[in-house]
Design a protein around this motif. Structure first.
Motif, mmCIF file in Angstrom:
data_model
loop_
_atom_site.group_PDB
_atom_site.id
_atom_site.type_symbol
_atom_site.label_atom_id
_atom_site.label_comp_id
_atom_site.label_asym_id
_atom_site.label_seq_id
_atom_site.Cartn_x
_atom_site.Cartn_y
_atom_site.Cartn_z
ATOM 1 N N LEU A 182 -8.018 -5.386 9.468
ATOM 2 C CA LEU A 182 -6.716 -5.797 9.963
ATOM 3 C C LEU A 182 -6.653 -5.630 11.472
ATOM 4 C CD1 LEU A 182 -4.384 -7.630 9.320
ATOM 5 C CD2 LEU A 182 -3.102 -5.612 8.399
ATOM 6 N N PRO A 183 -6.841 -4.258 11.855
ATOM 7 C CA PRO A 183 -6.599 -3.745 13.394
ATOM 8 C C PRO A 183 -7.534 -4.377 14.124
ATOM 9 C CG PRO A 183 -6.827 -1.870 12.152
ATOM 10 C CD PRO A 183 -6.864 -2.800 11.092
ATOM 11 N N TRP A 184 -9.115 -4.413 13.594
ATOM 12 C CA TRP A 184 -9.851 -5.241 14.297
ATOM 13 C C TRP A 184 -9.586 -6.606 14.539
ATOM 14 C CZ3 TRP A 184 -15.273 -6.320 11.452
ATOM 15 C CH2 TRP A 184 -16.135 -7.037 12.299
ATOM 16 N N HIS A 185 -9.276 -7.354 13.493
ATOM 17 C CA HIS A 185 -8.719 -8.659 13.838
ATOM 18 C C HIS A 185 -7.712 -8.928 14.827
ATOM 19 C CE1 HIS A 185 -7.794 -13.067 12.528
ATOM 20 N NE2 HIS A 185 -6.196 -12.504 12.268
ATOM 21 N N ILE A 186 -6.678 -8.329 14.872
ATOM 22 C CA ILE A 186 -5.678 -8.304 15.844
ATOM 23 C C ILE A 186 -6.049 -7.861 17.072
ATOM 24 C CG2 ILE A 186 -3.334 -7.522 16.524
ATOM 25 C CD1 ILE A 186 -2.964 -6.767 13.590
ATOM 26 N N LEU A 187 -6.782 -6.819 17.441
ATOM 27 C CA LEU A 187 -7.290 -6.433 18.780
ATOM 28 C C LEU A 187 -8.291 -7.419 19.223
ATOM 29 C CD1 LEU A 187 -7.402 -2.473 18.057
ATOM 30 C CD2 LEU A 187 -5.733 -3.856 19.693
ATOM 31 N N ASP A 188 -8.913 -7.973 18.365
ATOM 32 C CA ASP A 188 -10.088 -8.990 18.634
ATOM 33 C C ASP A 188 -9.486 -10.518 19.040
ATOM 34 O OD1 ASP A 188 -12.462 -10.315 19.125
ATOM 35 O OD2 ASP A 188 -12.331 -10.973 16.941
ATOM 36 N N LYS A 189 -8.548 -10.805 18.139
ATOM 37 C CA LYS A 189 -7.847 -12.016 18.523
ATOM 38 C C LYS A 189 -6.992 -12.112 19.555
ATOM 39 C CE LYS A 189 -10.709 -14.322 15.749
ATOM 40 N NZ LYS A 189 -11.932 -13.670 16.506
ATOM 41 N N VAL A 248 -0.171 -3.963 16.017
ATOM 42 C CA VAL A 248 -1.009 -3.188 16.321
ATOM 43 C C VAL A 248 -0.854 -1.660 15.741
ATOM 44 C CG1 VAL A 248 -2.331 -1.896 18.235
ATOM 45 C CG2 VAL A 248 -1.994 -4.350 18.431
ATOM 46 N N LEU A 249 0.568 -1.344 16.050
ATOM 47 C CA LEU A 249 0.880 -0.047 15.774
ATOM 48 C C LEU A 249 1.002 0.110 14.286
ATOM 49 C CD1 LEU A 249 2.349 2.572 16.888
ATOM 50 C CD2 LEU A 249 4.521 1.607 16.263
ATOM 51 N N PHE A 250 1.567 -1.013 13.551
ATOM 52 C CA PHE A 250 1.713 -0.733 12.086
ATOM 53 C C PHE A 250 0.251 -0.493 11.522
ATOM 54 C CE2 PHE A 250 5.911 -3.116 12.019
ATOM 55 C CZ PHE A 250 6.479 -1.907 12.738
ATOM 56 N N SER A 251 -0.584 -1.540 12.144
ATOM 57 C CA SER A 251 -2.094 -1.450 11.252
ATOM 58 C C SER A 251 -2.675 -0.381 11.701
ATOM 59 C CB SER A 251 -2.738 -2.786 11.817
ATOM 60 O OG SER A 251 -2.942 -2.511 13.320
ATOM 61 N N LEU A 252 -2.649 0.280 13.070
ATOM 62 C CA LEU A 252 -3.184 1.645 13.434
ATOM 63 C C LEU A 252 -2.694 2.635 12.612
ATOM 64 C CD1 LEU A 252 -4.126 0.939 16.776
ATOM 65 C CD2 LEU A 252 -5.690 1.192 14.850
ATOM 66 N N VAL A 253 -1.395 2.822 12.093
ATOM 67 C CA VAL A 253 -0.895 3.867 11.457
ATOM 68 C C VAL A 253 -1.315 3.798 10.123
ATOM 69 C CG1 VAL A 253 1.544 4.779 10.699
ATOM 70 C CG2 VAL A 253 1.261 4.297 13.044
ATOM 71 N N ASN A 254 -1.215 2.472 9.515
ATOM 72 C CA ASN A 254 -1.628 2.236 8.207
ATOM 73 C C ASN A 254 -3.009 2.770 7.998
ATOM 74 O OD1 ASN A 254 -1.624 1.110 5.643
ATOM 75 N ND2 ASN A 254 -2.904 -0.309 6.263
ATOM 76 N N LEU A 255 -4.098 2.479 8.988
ATOM 77 C CA LEU A 255 -5.473 3.146 9.027
ATOM 78 C C LEU A 255 -5.545 4.502 8.983
ATOM 79 C CD1 LEU A 255 -8.291 2.255 8.876
ATOM 80 C CD2 LEU A 255 -8.169 2.243 11.608
ATOM 81 N N CYS A 256 -4.553 5.110 9.931
ATOM 82 C CA CYS A 256 -4.691 6.802 9.982
ATOM 83 C C CYS A 256 -4.094 7.355 8.717
ATOM 84 C CB CYS A 256 -3.873 7.140 11.069
ATOM 85 S SG CYS A 256 -4.402 6.579 12.744
ATOM 86 N N ILE A 257 -3.046 6.865 8.081
ATOM 87 C CA ILE A 257 -2.682 7.441 6.812
ATOM 88 C C ILE A 257 -3.697 7.285 5.769
ATOM 89 C CG2 ILE A 257 -0.787 7.349 5.160
ATOM 90 C CD1 ILE A 257 1.029 6.279 7.288
ATOM 91 N N PHE A 258 -4.327 5.714 5.734
ATOM 92 C CA PHE A 258 -5.382 5.705 4.763
ATOM 93 C C PHE A 258 -6.670 6.777 4.822
ATOM 94 C CE2 PHE A 258 -9.427 3.682 3.960
ATOM 95 C CZ PHE A 258 -9.182 3.317 2.350
ATOM 96 N N ILE A 259 -7.017 6.953 6.210
ATOM 97 C CA ILE A 259 -7.899 8.069 6.286
ATOM 98 C C ILE A 259 -7.666 9.432 5.855
ATOM 99 C CG2 ILE A 259 -9.469 9.161 8.022
ATOM 100 C CD1 ILE A 259 -9.285 6.383 9.472
ATOM 101 N N LEU A 305 0.749 -1.237 -0.191
ATOM 102 C CA LEU A 305 -0.108 0.091 -0.107
ATOM 103 C C LEU A 305 0.983 1.159 0.120
ATOM 104 C CD1 LEU A 305 -2.710 -0.759 2.648
ATOM 105 C CD2 LEU A 305 -2.835 -0.934 0.262
ATOM 106 N N ILE A 306 2.115 1.113 0.557
ATOM 107 C CA ILE A 306 3.026 2.273 0.632
ATOM 108 C C ILE A 306 2.895 3.305 -0.514
ATOM 109 C CG2 ILE A 306 5.301 3.222 1.176
ATOM 110 C CD1 ILE A 306 5.466 0.890 3.208
ATOM 111 N N PRO A 307 3.149 2.827 -1.786
ATOM 112 C CA PRO A 307 3.319 3.509 -2.885
ATOM 113 C C PRO A 307 2.106 4.471 -2.996
ATOM 114 C CG PRO A 307 4.134 1.512 -3.636
ATOM 115 C CD PRO A 307 3.382 1.301 -2.349
ATOM 116 N N SER A 308 0.859 3.955 -3.132
ATOM 117 C CA SER A 308 -0.303 4.662 -3.406
ATOM 118 C C SER A 308 -0.664 5.632 -2.423
ATOM 119 C CB SER A 308 -1.435 3.794 -3.852
ATOM 120 O OG SER A 308 -1.534 2.570 -3.150
ATOM 121 N N ILE A 309 -0.582 5.222 -1.088
ATOM 122 C CA ILE A 309 -0.766 5.946 -0.041
ATOM 123 C C ILE A 309 0.021 7.267 0.083
ATOM 124 C CG2 ILE A 309 -1.048 6.045 2.383
ATOM 125 C CD1 ILE A 309 -2.493 3.445 2.580
ATOM 126 N N PHE A 310 1.469 6.858 -0.117
ATOM 127 C CA PHE A 310 2.319 8.140 0.025
ATOM 128 C C PHE A 310 1.990 8.920 -0.985
ATOM 129 C CE2 PHE A 310 4.383 6.199 3.536
ATOM 130 C CZ PHE A 310 5.451 7.184 4.076
#
Ligand code: HEM
Length: 200
Positions: free
Chosen positions: A156-163, A176-187, A53-58
């Motif tokens: 992804l963050p939901w899966h990790i935090l739940d499981k 948790v950190l990577f998936s949440l940072v990814n979510l924030c950058i996406f938003i 995801l890095i190329p398109s999000i960045f």
């Protein structure tokens, strides 16, 4: 003819990639006893997925980096990194299915493992259609299908935090950190896109 050679080359590269992934994981599992192999595979899948995801999000969120060498390199190798994410994720899911004797015939399984199974389903579709033949045949639908990847960002963050809620491993804080940072950058990148569309 050239098409056949290009396709066989990309299948061969995917096969070598899959084999390398198995070998690396087995070696790491041998040395990293504190983190169970299945968890390690899930973590690698997450890393590979975020890398795709890095190329398109960045490009959208931080256009200054658009022409950087690293972004161009990741863009070129995106297909293979995505296939690696699928291999890691499917092995992670398979090991957990075996370890926990999960019953695939029970509807409750699909409720309990909703996020994991959905992500695996999406990764499978993306991996199957990650070749030149699919790009050509699906045309405009290819882009639409590949937008499914952004659903994984939410799951992804939901899966990790739940499981992992009550028994974190050494990799869980990073996951948790990577998936949440990814979510924030996406938003943030969606917000920027919307704002520039409104401005025009
Ligand atoms: C293919 C996409 C998937 C990704 C990227 C993924 C990723 C992850 C990650 C990063 C963790 C946390 C590991 C840790 O912190 O130690 C995890 C845990 C877990 N995942 Fe997945 N997962 C996927 C699919 C699945 C599937 C299909 C299943 C169900 C069969 C599943 C079941 C679980 C379970 C049960 C845990 C908790 C393991 C434990 O209790 O130690 N995942 N996953």
């Amino acid at each position: 003819m050239r098409q056949v050679i290009v396709n066989s080359k990309s299948y061969l590269t995917s096969g070598i990639l899959a084999l390398t992934i198995y070998l690396i994981t087995l070696c790491l599992a041998f040395f990293c006893n504190p983190v169970p192999l299945a968890n390690l595979l899930g973590f690698f899948s997450l890393i590979a997925y975020i890398t795709t995801l890095i190329p398109s999000i960045f490009k959208r969120a931080f256009p200054v980096y658009k022409n950087s060498k690293a972004i161009k390199f990741l863009m070129n190798k995106r297909r293979y990194i995505g296939i690696a994410a699928f291999f890691f994720g499917s092995n992670h899911g398979l090991l957990l299915l075996i370890q926990r004797e999960i019953n695939l015939l029970s509807p409750l399984t699909y409720i309990e493992y909703f996020q994991g199974i959905s992500m695996l389903f999406i990764f499978s579709i993306l991996a199957i259609t990650s070749n030149d033949w699919s790009v050509k045949s699906l045309k405009v639908y290819w882009k639409k299908i590949h937008r499914l990847t952004y659903l994984v960002t939410l799951l992804l963050p939901w899966h990790i935090l739940d499981k992992m809620s009550i028994h974190w491993t050494y990799v869980t804080p990073f996951a948790v950190l990577f998936s949440l940072v990814n979510l924030c950058i996406f938003i943030f990148s969606r917000y920027k896109k919307q704002a520039s569309a409104n401005f025009k």
